[in-house]
Enzyme design. Structure first.
Site, PDB file in Angstrom:
ATOM      1  N   ARG A   6       0.875  -0.788  -0.031  1.00 53.29           N
ATOM      2  CA  ARG A   6      -0.068   0.213   0.618  1.00 53.29           C
ATOM      3  C   ARG A   6       0.509   1.312   0.736  1.00 53.29           C
ATOM      4  NH1 ARG A   6      -2.211   0.249   6.033  1.00 53.29           N
ATOM      5  NH2 ARG A   6      -1.230   1.238   7.211  1.00 53.29           N
ATOM      6  N   ASN A  36      -4.731   8.470   3.503  1.00 54.90           N
ATOM      7  CA  ASN A  36      -4.899   7.597   4.528  1.00 54.90           C
ATOM      8  C   ASN A  36      -3.095   7.654   5.113  1.00 54.90           C
ATOM      9  OD1 ASN A  36      -5.935   5.575   6.952  1.00 54.90           O
ATOM     10  ND2 ASN A  36      -4.016   4.549   6.093  1.00 54.90           N
ATOM     11  N   GLU A  37      -2.360   8.043   6.529  1.00 60.44           N
ATOM     12  CA  GLU A  37      -1.454   8.279   7.284  1.00 60.44           C
ATOM     13  C   GLU A  37      -0.563   8.955   6.239  1.00 60.44           C
ATOM     14  OE1 GLU A  37      -2.026   4.089  10.667  1.00 60.44           O
ATOM     15  OE2 GLU A  37      -0.957   4.017   8.889  1.00 60.44           O
ATOM     16  N   GLU A  90      -7.741   5.681  14.825  1.00 61.83           N
ATOM     17  CA  GLU A  90      -7.465   4.283  14.685  1.00 61.83           C
ATOM     18  C   GLU A  90      -6.930   4.007  16.109  1.00 61.83           C
ATOM     19  OE1 GLU A  90      -5.403   2.341  11.517  1.00 61.83           O
ATOM     20  OE2 GLU A  90      -6.235   3.916  10.495  1.00 61.83           O
ATOM     21  N   TRP A 116       1.680  -6.625  13.648  1.00 58.90           N
ATOM     22  CA  TRP A 116       2.728  -6.424  13.097  1.00 58.90           C
ATOM     23  C   TRP A 116       4.091  -6.097  14.015  1.00 58.90           C
ATOM     24  CZ3 TRP A 116       3.978  -1.095  15.297  1.00 58.90           C
ATOM     25  CH2 TRP A 116       2.498  -0.788  15.826  1.00 58.90           C
ATOM     26  N   GLU A 132      -2.989  -7.635   6.874  1.00 52.99           N
ATOM     27  CA  GLU A 132      -3.880  -7.401   8.966  1.00 52.99           C
ATOM     28  C   GLU A 132      -4.815  -8.115   9.194  1.00 52.99           C
ATOM     29  OE1 GLU A 132      -2.973  -2.838   9.295  1.00 52.99           O
ATOM     30  OE2 GLU A 132      -3.988  -3.328   7.767  1.00 52.99           O
ATOM     31  N   PHE A 158      -4.825 -10.701  11.135  1.00 49.65           N
ATOM     32  CA  PHE A 158      -4.454 -11.552  12.206  1.00 49.65           C
ATOM     33  C   PHE A 158      -3.900 -10.112  13.652  1.00 49.65           C
ATOM     34  CE2 PHE A 158      -2.273 -15.152  10.491  1.00 49.65           C
ATOM     35  CZ  PHE A 158      -3.042 -15.837  11.987  1.00 49.65           C
TER      36      PHE A 158
END
Length: 635
Positions: free
Chosen positions: A104, A142-143, A299, A307, A347, A349
């Site tokens: 991403r 995003n971020e 978030e 991670w 992601e 997990f």
């Protein structure tokens, strides 16, 4: 009202699941869902082709369930068709290797192709949904800067030169700023300049600093582009983008002036017993970016992340404790990544509000309990709680985070260490720009303010009766990372009453220390040789007796200078002394270790961040990770 919810990615699930999502959201008290952050490929399967039917149904379903939507512009992750057709959208690292798709944020902020495609996508989304009754906020990208750090490609080089021309006007001004007579780096044309790519040895410090400024500005320009599209379309809803605490690549002081609402992503490590202090720094920064305006925790993890090398779960109650910490420090929104746990992808997990095991889980029960509590809260807007401020400056961070200094150190860690000291004392702190304003503060702490562009606000603060503490490696260079004529501390020197003469790397193993408040504190990282110019010596280094801590009267105030970087105990002792001398009281005194007290206007929230029960001074019992809210008395 406090918003509650999280990222919702319905495109990852069959449509038959969506009604159940809305039902369980309502049960959990969800009032806001962030939709579409990574939906570009679903919204636009090919250039010029858009599919909104599924998104129409999602937004209508959420609206029917009484859930508002923070609608994302979906520009954070271009689909494969875009990068295959326009490979120049991809970035290169400093070694010249391409960063390929498959993850991403694989886009170049300065790519004309990316900007055009992103603008077309945002235009189509906003035109369709600006009047949808569910849409209450816009989430841009995003971020910014999270994985996409720096682009060293030829395209980025061309954009960097445009930025430099605008900043300096002519090549001679750039050469003067960067000091390019050194190592025969003199440029005769802007076209000769390249980003600080892989080189035989250290690159030009001024050039590296400007490249970091340019890179932050390039991301900010993307935000401005998207926000302009939203506003030009007539969409009235507030616009935000999610920050990431004190993030090294992105100047949030600049971003804060552009966003309507500050929002943040925060993932403290449950295994770290001090993580709640680190989180408090991020919360205070977010509150301080737009003073007097509530912010949103966009978030956080309901439980474990995926991670870290080893991912600990949150203990029972820990998620709620950290959520309430954000509320206490000014948040009017508590959201998570994500609503339903992913079934596939990198992601899968990562915990979610609704785990794979379903609603009969501790995670979902805690999520629902928090939603129920937040629905009952009506807290005043934050503002004016703190009388202590800590200066935090991205430009100093970028200049310090380079080689070839007397010692290498982490600027963020220094600021965090001082914040932790006041947090341990339960003294409320704001984070401020180096140029202020400093109105309303009794004490300002400036840790290692290396790159000082303008000292006037700090000098006026002290002269007007304020108290300043500056620490080693402050007021060393100008805005271009150049020494000024006359040596160091040339601008703050009149207030500090000292002049720094020399620097020396220092390690605890060197055995050098200073005595303060009846205790000996080891020096770390750096010590400085001072010449006194009117200051009083409060502490001296051992064994040589050189000045370590000084105090100087200036106007109606006074300025302290600590000529080293010290340990936790040293910071705590000095913070306690300065708070007492400044007349700054804790939010609540004499609390047990791990219990924090935070004020939001005249409401106080007390939180036990430890796995053991505690007894407060008024004999109130707090269970592990429990909290209590003290409202002002009704009159």
């Amino acid at each position: 009202m406090i918003w509650y919810g999280g990222d919702y990615n319905p495109e990852q699930w069959p449509e038959s699941v969506w009604p159940d999502d809305v039902r369980l959201m309502r049960t959990a008290g969800v009032t806001l869902a962030t939709v579409g952050v990574f939906s570009w490929a679903r919204i636009q399967p090919a250039e010029g082709e858009f599919d909104f039917d599924w998104l129409d149904r999602v937004l209508d379903l959420l609206h029917g369930g009484g859930i508002k939507v923070c609608l994302a512009t979906a520009t954070a992750s271009p689909p494969p068709w875009a990068t295959a057709k326009y490979p120049a959208m991809l970035t290169q690292n400093r070694e010249g290797a391409t960063r390929w798709p498959g993850s991403r944020q694989h886009y170049a902020p300065t790519s004309p192709d990316y900007r055009r495609l992103a603008a077309e996508l945002v235009t189509a989304i906003v035109d369709r949904y600006k009047d949808h009754p569910a849409v209450t906020m816009w989430h841009v990208n995003n971020e910014f800067g999270c994985h996409l750090t720096y682009d060293y490609s030829d395209r980025a080089a061309a954009a960097f030169r445009v930025w430099l021309r605008a900043r300096y006007g002519d090549i001679d001004a750039l050469n003067t700023a960067w000091g390019t007579w050194f190592w025969s780096q003199r440029y005769t044309d802007f076209e000769q300049i390249v980003p600080p790519r892989l080189a035989p040895y250290s690159v030009n410090p001024g050039g590296l600093l400007d490249f970091r400024r340019f890179s932050s500005d390039a991301l900010l320009d993307l935000f401005r582009m998207e926000k302009k599209i939203i506003r030009d379309a007539g969409a009235p809803q507030p616009v935000t983008t999610n920050f990431i605490g004190a993030w090294p690549t992105t100047d949030y002081w600049a971003f804060a002036a552009e966003v309507d609402v500050v929002s943040d992503d925060c993932y403290p490590d449950p295994r770290d017993p001090e993580s709640f202090r680190h989180a408090a720094f991020a919360r205070d920064l977010m509150r301080s970016l737009k003073p007097g305006t509530p912010w949103i925790l966009m978030e956080q993890a309901p439980n474990a992340v995926n991670w870290r090398s080893n991912n600990a779960p949150k203990a029972p109650g820990q998620m709620t404790a950290l959520s309430m910490q954000a509320v206490a420090r000014g948040a009017d929104g508590i959201l998570f990544f994500q609503w339903r746990q992913a079934a596939a992808g990198a992601e899968k997990f990562h915990s979610a509000m609704l785990p794979h095991a379903g609603p009969e889980t501790r995670t979902y029960r805690e999520v629902a309990a928090l939603g129920a509590e937040l629905s009952t809260l009506d807290l005043p807007a934050p503002g004016g709680e703190a009388r202590v401020a800590i200066v935090f400056d991205w430009h100093s961070w970028w200049a310090i985070d380079q080689p070839d200094h007397p010692a290498q150190f982490d600027y963020h860690a220094q600021a965090l260490g001082w914040h932790n000291a006041f947090h341990e004392l339960n003294v409320q702190v704001d984070i401020v720009r180096p140029d202020g304003p400093f109105d309303g503060y009794a004490l300002v702490v400036a840790p290692s303010l290396y790159l000082l562009r303008d000292a006037d606000a700090l000098l006026a603060f002290v002269a007007g009766g304020g108290r300043l503490l500056a620490t080693a490696f402050t007021d060393v260079v100008d805005e271009h990372d150049r020494f000024l004529p006359g040596g160091f501390t040339t601008r703050l020197g009149p207030a500090l009453g000292v002049r720094v003469v020399e620097f020396a790397g220092s390690l605890p193993s060197d055995g050098r220390a200073f005595e303060w408040d009846g205790e000996s504190h080891l020096t770390d990282v750096l010590t400085e040789e001072l010449q006194l110019a009117g200051a009083e010596v409060l502490a001296r280094f051992t064994p040589d007796g050189a000045p370590a801590l000084t105090r100087n009267s200036h106007g109606k105030g006074e300025a302290y200078y600590l000529a080293t970087m010290t340990d936790r105990a040293g910071r705590l002792a000095l913070a306690r002394h300065l708070a007492d001398r400044s007349g700054v009281a804790p939010v609540m005194p004499d609390l047990p270790y791990g219990v924090e007290a935070a004020a939001r206007a005249d409401t106080v929230v007390l939180i036990n961040h430890t796995p053991s029960p505690v007894t407060l001074p008024d004999r109130t019992q707090l269970a592990p990770y429990a909290h209590t809210i003290r409202h002002p008395p009704v009159r």
